[in-house]
Design a protein around this motif. Sequence first.
Motif, short mmCIF file in Angstrom:
data_model
loop_
_atom_site.label_atom_id
_atom_site.label_comp_id
_atom_site.label_asym_id
_atom_site.label_seq_id
_atom_site.Cartn_x
_atom_site.Cartn_y
_atom_site.Cartn_z
N THR A 12 0.77 -1.12 0.10
CA THR A 12 -0.08 0.05 0.16
C THR A 12 0.87 1.22 0.05
OG1 THR A 12 -1.77 -1.14 1.46
CG2 THR A 12 -1.81 1.04 1.21
N GLN A 16 -1.38 6.42 0.63
CA GLN A 16 -2.77 6.10 1.16
C GLN A 16 -2.97 5.67 2.40
OE1 GLN A 16 -3.76 2.68 -1.62
NE2 GLN A 16 -3.97 4.25 -3.39
N GLN A 17 -1.55 5.20 3.06
CA GLN A 17 -1.80 5.05 4.50
C GLN A 17 -2.05 6.05 5.28
OE1 GLN A 17 1.43 2.12 5.83
NE2 GLN A 17 1.89 1.89 3.81
N GLN A 19 -3.46 8.92 4.27
CA GLN A 19 -4.70 9.16 4.12
C GLN A 19 -5.68 8.53 4.85
OE1 GLN A 19 -6.50 8.08 0.39
NE2 GLN A 19 -8.41 9.27 0.76
N ARG A 20 -5.50 7.23 5.31
CA ARG A 20 -6.16 6.12 5.91
C ARG A 20 -6.16 6.90 7.33
NH1 ARG A 20 -10.94 4.63 5.37
NH2 ARG A 20 -11.07 5.63 7.41
N SER A 21 -4.83 6.99 7.87
CA SER A 21 -4.47 7.27 9.39
C SER A 21 -5.32 8.91 9.58
CB SER A 21 -3.16 7.59 9.46
OG SER A 21 -2.79 7.96 10.61
N LEU A 23 -8.21 9.92 8.06
CA LEU A 23 -9.41 9.81 8.12
C LEU A 23 -9.80 9.14 9.48
CD1 LEU A 23 -10.47 8.55 4.52
CD2 LEU A 23 -10.94 10.66 5.64
N ASP A 24 -9.06 8.29 10.02
CA ASP A 24 -9.38 7.72 11.32
C ASP A 24 -9.42 8.63 12.53
OD1 ASP A 24 -9.66 5.12 10.08
OD2 ASP A 24 -7.64 4.43 10.53
N ALA A 55 -1.69 12.73 -0.43
CA ALA A 55 -2.71 12.39 0.91
C ALA A 55 -3.73 13.44 0.94
CB ALA A 55 -2.24 11.93 2.00
N ASP A 62 -12.05 14.55 -1.97
CA ASP A 62 -13.47 14.04 -1.30
C ASP A 62 -14.12 14.88 -0.42
OD1 ASP A 62 -12.54 11.51 -2.49
OD2 ASP A 62 -11.62 10.89 -1.04
N GLU A 141 -18.42 8.42 4.49
CA GLU A 141 -18.46 8.48 5.85
C GLU A 141 -20.20 7.84 5.91
OE1 GLU A 141 -16.97 8.51 8.93
OE2 GLU A 141 -15.43 8.57 7.85
#
Length: 254
Positions: A12, A16-17, A19-21, A23-24, A55, A62, A141
């Motif tokens: 990955t 992207q990692q 971005q995910r972090s 978002l969390d 990111a 979005d 979401e």
Amino acid sequence: MAGRTLDRSGSTPLWQQLQRSLLDRLAAGEFSDQFPGELALVEEYDVSRSTVRQALRQLRADGVIVAERGRQPRVAPVPEIHQPVGALYSLFASVEAAGLSQDSVVRALDLRADALVAERLGLEGSAPLVYLERLRLAGGEPLAIDRVWLPAAVASPLLSADFRHTSLYGELATRTGIRLDAGHEDVHAIVPSPFEAAQLHCPAGTALFAINRLGLSQGQPVEWRQTLVRGDRFALTAEFTAQFGYRFTQPQTG
């Protein structure tokens, strides 16, 4: 500031990692006061500035954050989704009208029997029903848990539809020629169960709207729907005058 670890050996991409972090952390309410700038993220995650920018570029696309040239990124306000009282609306269309992407996680699409629902639809208790259950997402979401039952005698063509990015009413019209034109709906507020709150990523203390709908086409029951919607992202609206009372909006069935 303590650094955060990304997996540099996996497949990955780092952006992207990251971005995910982010978002969390946003979902956990960590950036309610201020979103970190590019240099702060570079230091915290030990990544290049180009990784951070990629990111953030996706988060901007979005609608998650707002970042203007020369200014620090900030969390974008969540648009509230409005539904008109007294109108046969499409949640799919309303989410897109709010400027948010609309997606669904399809949890079930099959044939089954339900005597209670069949009775509401004016059918024999053993009549087969098309059942569709989705987790509805708005802007990536969770927004709603949506469960729908329709008579299989008319709705069986829906079993081959892909409901991840399309509306039930649109597919119903295209595949069967049926368009809902009337119905009955009741709405009440409930406290979510721990499971429901987790599925919908509800902030602490958030209530849900529980919506039950019987949809009709030319006087015949076609749809029984149960929807749980996050109360912090959804509002019911109505217009009225002193002389005529409430003025209901024309149906939205797109």
